[in-house]
Motif scaffolding. Structure first.
Motif, PDB file in Angstrom:
ATOM      1  N   GLY A  46      -9.640 -29.117 -17.077  1.00 18.02           N
ATOM      2  CA  GLY A  46      -9.588 -28.368 -15.821  1.00 18.02           C
ATOM      3  C   GLY A  46     -10.495 -29.028 -14.794  1.00 18.02           C
ATOM      4  N   GLY A  47     -11.431 -28.276 -14.231  1.00 22.04           N
ATOM      5  CA  GLY A  47     -12.360 -28.811 -13.243  1.00 22.04           C
ATOM      6  C   GLY A  47     -13.632 -29.373 -13.840  1.00 22.04           C
ATOM      7  N   ARG A  48     -13.752 -29.354 -15.166  1.00 22.65           N
ATOM      8  CA  ARG A  48     -14.950 -29.885 -15.831  1.00 22.65           C
ATOM      9  C   ARG A  48     -14.762 -31.351 -16.189  1.00 22.65           C
ATOM     10  NH1 ARG A  48     -15.332 -26.915 -20.796  1.00 22.65           N
ATOM     11  NH2 ARG A  48     -13.104 -26.891 -20.552  1.00 22.65           N
ATOM     12  N   LYS A  49     -15.835 -31.998 -16.574  1.00 22.36           N
ATOM     13  CA  LYS A  49     -15.754 -33.418 -16.937  1.00 22.36           C
ATOM     14  C   LYS A  49     -14.930 -33.643 -18.198  1.00 22.36           C
ATOM     15  CE  LYS A  49     -19.895 -35.112 -14.744  1.00 22.36           C
ATOM     16  NZ  LYS A  49     -21.102 -35.895 -14.897  1.00 22.36           N
ATOM     17  N   MET A  50     -14.983 -32.680 -19.123  1.00 22.43           N
ATOM     18  CA  MET A  50     -14.262 -32.817 -20.389  1.00 22.43           C
ATOM     19  C   MET A  50     -14.048 -31.441 -20.990  1.00 22.43           C
ATOM     20  SD  MET A  50     -17.358 -34.138 -22.829  1.00 22.43           S
ATOM     21  CE  MET A  50     -18.180 -34.939 -21.476  1.00 22.43           C
ATOM     22  N   PRO A  51     -13.034 -31.300 -21.824  1.00 26.18           N
ATOM     23  CA  PRO A  51     -12.867 -30.028 -22.531  1.00 26.18           C
ATOM     24  C   PRO A  51     -13.831 -29.946 -23.709  1.00 26.18           C
ATOM     25  CG  PRO A  51     -11.110 -31.537 -23.140  1.00 26.18           C
ATOM     26  CD  PRO A  51     -11.948 -32.233 -22.097  1.00 26.18           C
ATOM     27  N   MET A 118     -21.321 -44.924 -25.774  1.00 24.09           N
ATOM     28  CA  MET A 118     -20.751 -45.226 -24.464  1.00 24.09           C
ATOM     29  C   MET A 118     -19.754 -44.154 -24.029  1.00 24.09           C
ATOM     30  SD  MET A 118     -19.083 -48.782 -23.080  1.00 24.09           S
ATOM     31  CE  MET A 118     -17.589 -48.709 -24.008  1.00 24.09           C
ATOM     32  N   ILE A 119     -18.933 -43.691 -24.940  1.00 22.37           N
ATOM     33  CA  ILE A 119     -17.936 -42.671 -24.616  1.00 22.37           C
ATOM     34  C   ILE A 119     -18.621 -41.368 -24.210  1.00 22.37           C
ATOM     35  CG2 ILE A 119     -16.102 -41.233 -25.594  1.00 22.37           C
ATOM     36  CD1 ILE A 119     -15.504 -43.828 -27.360  1.00 22.37           C
ATOM     37  N   LEU A 120     -19.616 -40.951 -24.971  1.00 20.17           N
ATOM     38  CA  LEU A 120     -20.294 -39.692 -24.652  1.00 20.17           C
ATOM     39  C   LEU A 120     -21.152 -39.806 -23.396  1.00 20.17           C
ATOM     40  CD1 LEU A 120     -21.219 -38.350 -28.195  1.00 20.17           C
ATOM     41  CD2 LEU A 120     -19.301 -37.697 -26.716  1.00 20.17           C
ATOM     42  N   GLU A 121     -21.811 -40.928 -23.195  1.00 24.18           N
ATOM     43  CA  GLU A 121     -22.649 -41.102 -22.001  1.00 24.18           C
ATOM     44  C   GLU A 121     -21.817 -41.217 -20.730  1.00 24.18           C
ATOM     45  OE1 GLU A 121     -25.263 -44.381 -22.904  1.00 24.18           O
ATOM     46  OE2 GLU A 121     -26.076 -43.310 -24.635  1.00 24.18           O
ATOM     47  N   SER A 122     -20.660 -41.843 -20.820  1.00 18.32           N
ATOM     48  CA  SER A 122     -19.811 -41.994 -19.637  1.00 18.32           C
ATOM     49  C   SER A 122     -19.031 -40.720 -19.332  1.00 18.32           C
ATOM     50  CB  SER A 122     -18.832 -43.151 -19.826  1.00 18.32           C
ATOM     51  OG  SER A 122     -17.854 -42.825 -20.797  1.00 18.32           O
ATOM     52  N   GLU A 123     -18.853 -39.898 -20.343  1.00 15.90           N
ATOM     53  CA  GLU A 123     -18.099 -38.645 -20.222  1.00 15.90           C
ATOM     54  C   GLU A 123     -16.680 -38.885 -19.719  1.00 15.90           C
ATOM     55  OE1 GLU A 123     -20.624 -36.098 -17.831  1.00 15.90           O
ATOM     56  OE2 GLU A 123     -21.859 -35.627 -19.579  1.00 15.90           O
ATOM     57  N   ALA A 153     -21.382 -25.338 -25.641  1.00 14.19           N
ATOM     58  CA  ALA A 153     -22.425 -25.234 -24.614  1.00 14.19           C
ATOM     59  C   ALA A 153     -22.273 -26.335 -23.566  1.00 14.19           C
ATOM     60  CB  ALA A 153     -23.803 -25.298 -25.269  1.00 14.19           C
ATOM     61  N   ASP A 154     -21.128 -27.009 -23.547  1.00 14.80           N
ATOM     62  CA  ASP A 154     -20.804 -28.086 -22.601  1.00 14.80           C
ATOM     63  C   ASP A 154     -21.681 -29.326 -22.743  1.00 14.80           C
ATOM     64  OD1 ASP A 154     -18.571 -26.913 -21.457  1.00 14.80           O
ATOM     65  OD2 ASP A 154     -19.762 -25.841 -19.958  1.00 14.80           O
ATOM     66  N   ILE A 155     -22.213 -29.571 -23.929  1.00 10.60           N
ATOM     67  CA  ILE A 155     -22.981 -30.783 -24.213  1.00 10.60           C
ATOM     68  C   ILE A 155     -22.035 -31.790 -24.876  1.00 10.60           C
ATOM     69  CG2 ILE A 155     -24.882 -31.780 -25.547  1.00 10.60           C
ATOM     70  CD1 ILE A 155     -26.206 -28.963 -25.355  1.00 10.60           C
ATOM     71  N   PRO A 156     -21.883 -32.996 -24.307  1.00 11.11           N
ATOM     72  CA  PRO A 156     -21.017 -34.005 -24.931  1.00 11.11           C
ATOM     73  C   PRO A 156     -21.502 -34.309 -26.348  1.00 11.11           C
ATOM     74  CG  PRO A 156     -21.681 -34.696 -22.727  1.00 11.11           C
ATOM     75  CD  PRO A 156     -22.503 -33.495 -23.081  1.00 11.11           C
ATOM     76  N   ARG A 157     -20.664 -34.007 -27.333  1.00 11.35           N
ATOM     77  CA  ARG A 157     -21.102 -34.142 -28.714  1.00 11.35           C
ATOM     78  C   ARG A 157     -20.050 -34.738 -29.640  1.00 11.35           C
ATOM     79  NH1 ARG A 157     -25.681 -32.391 -30.759  1.00 11.35           N
ATOM     80  NH2 ARG A 157     -25.963 -30.782 -29.188  1.00 11.35           N
ATOM     81  N   PHE A 158     -18.791 -34.734 -29.227  1.00  9.91           N
ATOM     82  CA  PHE A 158     -17.708 -35.203 -30.093  1.00  9.91           C
ATOM     83  C   PHE A 158     -16.962 -36.360 -29.443  1.00  9.91           C
ATOM     84  CE2 PHE A 158     -18.288 -30.705 -30.987  1.00  9.91           C
ATOM     85  CZ  PHE A 158     -18.313 -30.666 -32.371  1.00  9.91           C
ATOM     86  N   VAL A 159     -16.495 -37.267 -30.279  1.00  5.33           N
ATOM     87  CA  VAL A 159     -15.588 -38.330 -29.852  1.00  5.33           C
ATOM     88  C   VAL A 159     -14.324 -38.174 -30.683  1.00  5.33           C
ATOM     89  CG1 VAL A 159     -15.154 -40.805 -29.733  1.00  5.33           C
ATOM     90  CG2 VAL A 159     -17.437 -39.917 -29.223  1.00  5.33           C
ATOM     91  N   MET A 160     -13.207 -38.013 -29.985  1.00  7.42           N
ATOM     92  CA  MET A 160     -11.915 -37.939 -30.652  1.00  7.42           C
ATOM     93  C   MET A 160     -11.152 -39.206 -30.301  1.00  7.42           C
ATOM     94  SD  MET A 160      -8.907 -35.061 -30.297  1.00  7.42           S
ATOM     95  CE  MET A 160      -9.862 -33.817 -31.175  1.00  7.42           C
ATOM     96  N   GLY A 161     -10.476 -39.742 -31.281  1.00 12.52           N
ATOM     97  CA  GLY A 161      -9.689 -40.938 -31.037  1.00 12.52           C
ATOM     98  C   GLY A 161      -8.322 -40.841 -31.659  1.00 12.52           C
ATOM     99  N   ILE A 162      -7.366 -41.462 -31.003  1.00 16.56           N
ATOM    100  CA  ILE A 162      -6.088 -41.716 -31.665  1.00 16.56           C
ATOM    101  C   ILE A 162      -5.967 -43.222 -31.749  1.00 16.56           C
ATOM    102  CG2 ILE A 162      -4.874 -39.571 -31.163  1.00 16.56           C
ATOM    103  CD1 ILE A 162      -3.433 -41.030 -28.911  1.00 16.56           C
TER     104      ILE A 162
END
Length: 188
Positions: A46-51, A118-123, A153-162
């Motif tokens: 939505g309007g956030r950086k990431m779900p 890098m993925i989590l820091e760049s969001e 809590a909207d803290i970048p914590r997961f990386v999902m990949g396909i």
């Protein structure tokens, strides 16, 4: 974070460390398989950086489950496998629940940690191209989409990949001309 500078720095580091991979923040995928998941990720954000991780349901991910992986950054900064799709276990092993430190060969650990950081820091989502160099799967090339997810809590914590792997038809370990051509020149 300046993503162009980050991509260029990562690609230079990958080259000097013989990681046989490159990243591309332009997300120049040819296959709709990747862009479909990317659109789901964007809609959920939505309007956030990431779900958040909890927003990406099994129903949303059904077409990708065989080729999906999910890792979580622990409070101490280390990464833990949370989910590995069935087609991924042949490549990465049955490591669900294990820390990277206990499941990734030491010569690859710095690369895996660096990619996830890098993925989590760049969001933002990233495209990676490369060669497989683990578990006797050196005959494969990879194209992957990695997306960041937050906790509730909207803290970048997961990386999902396909991840999609296919046989490579060249004996060299470097990226092919076609793969390099798909990455904007300023990133190499």
């Amino acid at each position: 974070m300046n993503v162009i500078a980050a991509a260029k720095a990562f690609n230079q580091r990958a080259l000097s460390n013989h990681w046989h991979m490159a990243c591309d923040p332009t997300l120049a995928f040819a296959e709709p398989y990747y862009t479909d998941l990317l659109h789901t990720w964007q809609a959920k954000a939505g309007g956030r950086k990431m779900p958040s991780r909890s927003q990406m349901t099994a129903r949303d991910l059904k077409p990708y489950l065989r080729n999906i992986l999910l890792v979580q950054r622990e409070d101490d900064g280390r990464y833990r496998w949370r989910l590995i799709g069935t087609s991924m276990t042949d490549i990465n092993g049955h490591n669900t629940g294990k820390l990277f430190d206990d499941s990734i060969p030491p010569e690859h650990l710095q690369r895996w940690n660096g990619v996830c950081d890098m993925i989590l820091e760049s969001e933002q989502p990233w495209r990676f191209l490369g060669r497989v160099h683990i578990r006797g799967r050196e005959y494969l090339k990879a194209e992957n989409l990695y997306i960041p997810l937050s906790d509730d809590a909207d803290i970048p914590r997961f990386v999902m990949g396909i991840c999609h792997y296919s046989p490579r038809y060249q004996d060299n370990a470097e990226l092919s001309e076609d793969e390099i051509a798909s990455i904007p020149g300023a990133l190499l």
